[in-house]
Design an enzyme around this catalytic site. Structure first.
Site, PDB file in Angstrom:
ATOM      1  N   GLY A  14       1.029  -1.298   0.070  1.00  0.00           N
ATOM      2  CA  GLY A  14       0.048  -0.006  -0.102  1.00  0.00           C
ATOM      3  C   GLY A  14       0.683   1.457  -0.055  1.00  0.00           C
ATOM      4  N   ILE A  43       5.583  -2.380   8.188  1.00  0.00           N
ATOM      5  CA  ILE A  43       6.543  -2.035   7.365  1.00  0.00           C
ATOM      6  C   ILE A  43       6.272  -0.847   6.718  1.00  0.00           C
ATOM      7  CG2 ILE A  43       7.539  -3.136   5.000  1.00  0.00           C
ATOM      8  CD1 ILE A  43       6.745  -6.042   6.075  1.00  0.00           C
ATOM      9  N   VAL A  48       9.504   8.393  -0.133  1.00  0.00           N
ATOM     10  CA  VAL A  48      10.070   9.414  -0.911  1.00  0.00           C
ATOM     11  C   VAL A  48       9.211   9.173  -2.381  1.00  0.00           C
ATOM     12  CG1 VAL A  48      12.411   9.712  -0.189  1.00  0.00           C
ATOM     13  CG2 VAL A  48      11.623   7.800  -1.331  1.00  0.00           C
ATOM     14  N   ALA A  51       8.454  14.216  -6.510  1.00  0.00           N
ATOM     15  CA  ALA A  51       8.357  15.020  -7.862  1.00  0.00           C
ATOM     16  C   ALA A  51       7.757  14.060  -8.891  1.00  0.00           C
ATOM     17  CB  ALA A  51       9.867  15.389  -7.985  1.00  0.00           C
ATOM     18  N   LYS A  79       5.302  22.205 -10.803  1.00  0.00           N
ATOM     19  CA  LYS A  79       6.494  22.005 -11.313  1.00  0.00           C
ATOM     20  C   LYS A  79       6.520  22.316 -12.626  1.00  0.00           C
ATOM     21  CE  LYS A  79       9.857  18.173 -11.789  1.00  0.00           C
ATOM     22  NZ  LYS A  79      10.304  16.863 -11.692  1.00  0.00           N
ATOM     23  N   LEU A 328       8.433  -0.239  -6.973  1.00  0.00           N
ATOM     24  CA  LEU A 328       9.646  -0.629  -6.860  1.00  0.00           C
ATOM     25  C   LEU A 328       9.878  -2.128  -7.045  1.00  0.00           C
ATOM     26  CD1 LEU A 328      10.561   1.905  -3.803  1.00  0.00           C
ATOM     27  CD2 LEU A 328      11.443   2.118  -6.294  1.00  0.00           C
ATOM     28  N   THR A 339      10.857   9.598 -12.593  1.00  0.00           N
ATOM     29  CA  THR A 339      10.299   9.040 -13.748  1.00  0.00           C
ATOM     30  C   THR A 339       9.320   7.724 -13.127  1.00  0.00           C
ATOM     31  OG1 THR A 339      12.356   8.031 -14.112  1.00  0.00           O
ATOM     32  CG2 THR A 339      11.183   9.620 -15.934  1.00  0.00           C
TER      33      THR A 339
HETATM   34  P1  FAD Z   1       6.810   1.109  -0.940  1.00  0.00           P
HETATM   35  O1  FAD Z   1       6.631   2.739  -0.718  1.00  0.00           O
HETATM   36  O2  FAD Z   1       7.955   0.639  -0.568  1.00  0.00           O
HETATM   37  O3  FAD Z   1       5.576   0.355  -0.721  1.00  0.00           O
HETATM   38  C1  FAD Z   1       5.670  -1.093  -0.118  1.00  0.00           C
HETATM   39  C2  FAD Z   1       4.335  -1.508   0.355  1.00  0.00           C
HETATM   40  O4  FAD Z   1       4.233  -2.850   0.625  1.00  0.00           O
HETATM   41  C3  FAD Z   1       4.201  -0.832   1.668  1.00  0.00           C
HETATM   42  O5  FAD Z   1       2.870  -0.534   1.941  1.00  0.00           O
HETATM   43  C4  FAD Z   1       4.395  -2.318   2.824  1.00  0.00           C
HETATM   44  O6  FAD Z   1       3.496  -1.995   3.689  1.00  0.00           O
HETATM   45  C5  FAD Z   1       4.144  -3.356   1.798  1.00  0.00           C
HETATM   46  N1  FAD Z   1       4.848  -4.497   2.152  1.00  0.00           N
HETATM   47  C6  FAD Z   1       6.014  -4.826   1.955  1.00  0.00           C
HETATM   48  N2  FAD Z   1       6.217  -5.915   2.453  1.00  0.00           N
HETATM   49  C7  FAD Z   1       5.203  -6.496   2.987  1.00  0.00           C
HETATM   50  C8  FAD Z   1       4.511  -7.787   3.560  1.00  0.00           C
HETATM   51  N3  FAD Z   1       5.546  -8.678   4.124  1.00  0.00           N
HETATM   52  N4  FAD Z   1       3.350  -7.848   3.996  1.00  0.00           N
HETATM   53  C9  FAD Z   1       2.522  -6.823   3.760  1.00  0.00           C
HETATM   54  N5  FAD Z   1       2.846  -5.622   3.201  1.00  0.00           N
HETATM   55  C10 FAD Z   1       4.206  -5.385   2.819  1.00  0.00           C
HETATM   56  N6  FAD Z   1       9.663   8.442  -7.914  1.00  0.00           N
HETATM   57  C11 FAD Z   1       9.251   9.668  -8.741  1.00  0.00           C
HETATM   58  O7  FAD Z   1       8.266   9.539  -9.356  1.00  0.00           O
HETATM   59  N7  FAD Z   1       9.586  10.779  -8.337  1.00  0.00           N
HETATM   60  C12 FAD Z   1      10.573  10.999  -7.458  1.00  0.00           C
HETATM   61  O8  FAD Z   1      10.867  12.105  -7.096  1.00  0.00           O
HETATM   62  C13 FAD Z   1      11.169   9.956  -6.550  1.00  0.00           C
HETATM   63  N8  FAD Z   1      12.276   9.865  -5.913  1.00  0.00           N
HETATM   64  C14 FAD Z   1      12.798   8.913  -5.322  1.00  0.00           C
HETATM   65  C15 FAD Z   1      13.967   9.198  -4.303  1.00  0.00           C
HETATM   66  C16 FAD Z   1      14.568   8.097  -3.889  1.00  0.00           C
HETATM   67  C17 FAD Z   1      15.625   8.049  -3.176  1.00  0.00           C
HETATM   68  C18 FAD Z   1      13.719   6.664  -4.095  1.00  0.00           C
HETATM   69  C19 FAD Z   1      14.544   5.334  -3.682  1.00  0.00           C
HETATM   70  C20 FAD Z   1      12.994   6.441  -5.049  1.00  0.00           C
HETATM   71  C21 FAD Z   1      12.243   7.565  -5.642  1.00  0.00           C
HETATM   72  N9  FAD Z   1      11.162   7.555  -6.430  1.00  0.00           N
HETATM   73  C22 FAD Z   1      10.637   8.575  -7.088  1.00  0.00           C
HETATM   74  C23 FAD Z   1      10.543   6.164  -6.700  1.00  0.00           C
HETATM   75  C24 FAD Z   1       9.259   6.283  -5.673  1.00  0.00           C
HETATM   76  O9  FAD Z   1       9.283   6.395  -4.373  1.00  0.00           O
HETATM   77  C25 FAD Z   1       8.447   4.765  -5.839  1.00  0.00           C
HETATM   78  O10 FAD Z   1       8.223   4.439  -7.202  1.00  0.00           O
HETATM   79  C26 FAD Z   1       7.064   4.853  -5.153  1.00  0.00           C
HETATM   80  O11 FAD Z   1       7.019   5.569  -4.039  1.00  0.00           O
HETATM   81  C27 FAD Z   1       6.603   3.642  -5.224  1.00  0.00           C
HETATM   82  O12 FAD Z   1       6.818   2.842  -4.196  1.00  0.00           O
HETATM   83  P2  FAD Z   1       6.069   1.491  -3.984  1.00  0.00           P
HETATM   84  O13 FAD Z   1       4.746   1.532  -3.590  1.00  0.00           O
HETATM   85  O14 FAD Z   1       6.391   0.534  -5.086  1.00  0.00           O
HETATM   86  O15 FAD Z   1       6.830   0.962  -2.608  1.00  0.00           O
END
Ligand code: FAD
Length: 494
Positions: A14, A43, A48, A51, A79, A328, A339
């Site tokens: 989420g 977790i 982050v 942007a 932006k 990710l 991006t």
């Molecule tokens: P996460 O935010 O890590 O979410 C993972 C989810 O999975 C969480 O809800 C967690 O609770 C759940 N989860 C994990 N394991 C379990 C488990 N075992 N059981 C139940 N739930 C679980 N993107 C941009 O477009 N612009 C930016 O400026 C930008 N800056 C960034 C800067 C940095 C340094 C980094 C590392 C990334 C950046 N990104 C940026 C990328 C962006 O942050 C991600 O693409 C975006 O936040 C999506 O993350 P996510 O939802 O895939 O993962």
């Protein structure tokens, strides 16, 4: 491949990816699907990703999101581009803006006219011929008719998740809090059958969307899809993020400031500023990177600095069996051009277009994977361009980047541009005018321009260039200050 029709979708995770997927699927297909999202309070999300790029507007229009409500809820601002400081050389900067620079003619892009003007000393900086760049540096913003000003947003990532969660729940998404500790596969097909939570609850589904972030619990942990490593082209592998209070009105652009071993971001919001550094651990320690970050921020620190380690590259397949990786979990290209959220939305929209309601077909899966890989590789090359082309020789990191071998399609683009000023957009790839802006911004000046430019007399060329600037400056002068526009249109109250 699997003739079972898809009636229930399970989204694991989420963060931004999970809630973007939940909001879009529920809003657009919610009448036909049961959608469950599982996330663990134990977790944290990556926290982050603040942007964005202009394509987010299309995603929001698909979801019929009201812009003012969205910006109020996420403490967002506008932006218009990214200011690259110290990238071409120490003490120099350029702004990669979201708009188009100058006016093209059928045979030759504006850069050819600008090149001759530059040679004759009558053209100013390339960006001066782009409305978005001028508005950004002058801190101006308004909505113009017919999308006359291209823009994106800075947003608070946590608040964006909450905002999308409320849309998702309104459209029937059922959220389950719990930690996934096992992914059960069907023994004969290898498809995912269910997720088991720590409390023993079993969540079954037909299609699973892996949004578990860097853990990639389903696509990698269970399905062992494999990873293509791109770190030999993009050497940064670490980041540190922290938030500070605002000390001045937010500027309508992201700042990207190059240091000796990577770069620093500054992403202002309405009430605070997101800051961070991205660096290669081969060239600097976490401690030194943090010290540099702390020395280069304004305002009081609001959060503990967080070190985030990452591996640049991509899953070999983004859709494998009945699992689609979004966010990710699908891989990561560093955030230099903001991006990642765009790729989240691309995967979601692509999945919606190829939605397997009658069962999963290999042809859909292959098409999805091929399209996704094309998009990623072209964007990867665009990011590498920033590291490969510049005039910096002042640190081991920048020397390494300049000497690094780049992917052949990028090498060919650089050769073509250097030789003739030509640049072509391929197969509807994400970046268009941007290639030119960044190549010139990074100091790659072509050796020649298109002969059609010589059809204009020197006087005509001078008038042509002056006319574009005159119109742009006139337009920018009429617009309100960015912060005044925010205050009147979408000031957040909490
Ligand atoms: P996460 O935010 O890590 O979410 C993972 C989810 O999975 C969480 O809800 C967690 O609770 C759940 N989860 C994990 N394991 C379990 C488990 N075992 N059981 C139940 N739930 C679980 N993107 C941009 O477009 N612009 C930016 O400026 C930008 N800056 C960034 C800067 C940095 C340094 C980094 C590392 C990334 C950046 N990104 C940026 C990328 C962006 O942050 C991600 O693409 C975006 O936040 C999506 O993350 P996510 O939802 O895939 O993962």
């Amino acid at each position: 491949m699997n003739n079972r029709s898809v009636k229930k979708v399970v989204i694991a995770g989420g963060g931004t990816a999970g809630w973007m997927a939940a909001a879009a699927l529920s809003k657009l297909l919610g009448k036909h699907l049961e959608i469950v999202l599982v996330e663990s309070d134990e977790i944290a999300t990556v926290g982050v990703g603040e942007a964005t790029i202009p394509t987010l507007l299309y995603f929001h229009s698909l979801l019929k999101i009201n812009e003012a409500e969205f910006l109020k809820a996420t403490h967002g601002i506008y932006k218009l581009g990214i200011n690259f400081e110290n990238w071409r050389a120490k003490g120099e900067d350029y702004l990669h803006a979201f708009g188009v620079t100058g006016q093209d003619c059928w045979a030759a892009g504006f850069q050819h006219f600008w090149l001759k003007g530059r040679e004759q000393g009558i053209a100013t900086e390339f960006g001066d011929y782009c409305l978005e760049k001028v508005c950004a540096t002058e801190n101006k913003f308004a909505h113009l008719p017919q999308n006359g000003l291209n823009y994106a947003y800075h947003i608070d990532a946590t608040r964006y998740g909450q905002f999308l969660r409320s849309i998702s729940e309104e459209h029937g998404v059922y959220r389950i809090e719990g930690k996934i500790n096992k992914v059960n596969l069907n023994q004969s097909s290898g498809f995912i059958e269910s997720l088991r939570l720590q409390n023993g609850q079993l969540i079954e589904g037909d299609l699973f969307i892996d949004c578990t972030g860097q853990r990639a619990l389903l696509i990698e942990g269970a399905l062992h899809t494999g990873f293509e490593d791109w770190s030999h082209w993009l050497p940064c592998d670490s980041a540190i993020a922290l938030q500070t209070t605002s000390v001045k009105a937010p500027v309508p652009y992201t700042r990207s400031i190059a240091h000796d071993w990577g770069w620093q971001w500054q992403i202002p919001l309405q009430h605070r500023v997101g800051n961070g550094v991205v660096y290669s651990s081969k060239f600097v320690s976490d401690e030194e990177a943090l010290a540099t970050l702390k020395n280069n921020i304004e305002g009081d620190i609001l959060t503990e600095p967080r070190v985030i380690k990452f591996r640049t590259g991509t899953r070999r397949k983004h859709w494998n069996k009945n699992c689609v990786a979004v966010g990710l979990s699908s891989g990561f290209i560093e955030p230099l051009e903001s991006t990642s959220i765009h790729f989240i939305q691309q995967s979601i929209v692509r999945l919606l277009r190829m939605f397997p309601q009658q069962g999963i077909e290999q042809a859909d899966v292959d098409e999805f994977n091929a399209q996704t890989m094309f998009d990623l590789e072209s964007t990867r090359d665009f990011i590498i361009l920033h590291y490969a082309v510049h005039n910096r020789e002042d640190s081991a990191f920048w020397q390494h980047c300049r000497r690094m071998q780049v992917p052949e399609p990028l090498a060919q683009r650089i050769r073509l541009f250097k030789q003739s000023g030509r640049v072509f957009r391929k197969n509807n790839e994400l970046f268009d005018d941007s290639w030119m802006q960044v190549m010139i911004g990074q100091g790659l000046i072509p050796d020649s321009y298109h002969p059609i430019v010589d059809n204009m007399s020197d006087d005509e060329l001078a008038k042509f260039l002056a006319h574009i600037k005159h119109n742009i400056n006139g337009m920018a002068n009429q617009l309100p200050e960015h912060s005044a526009f925010i205050k009147q249109f979408c000031a957040s109250i909490d």
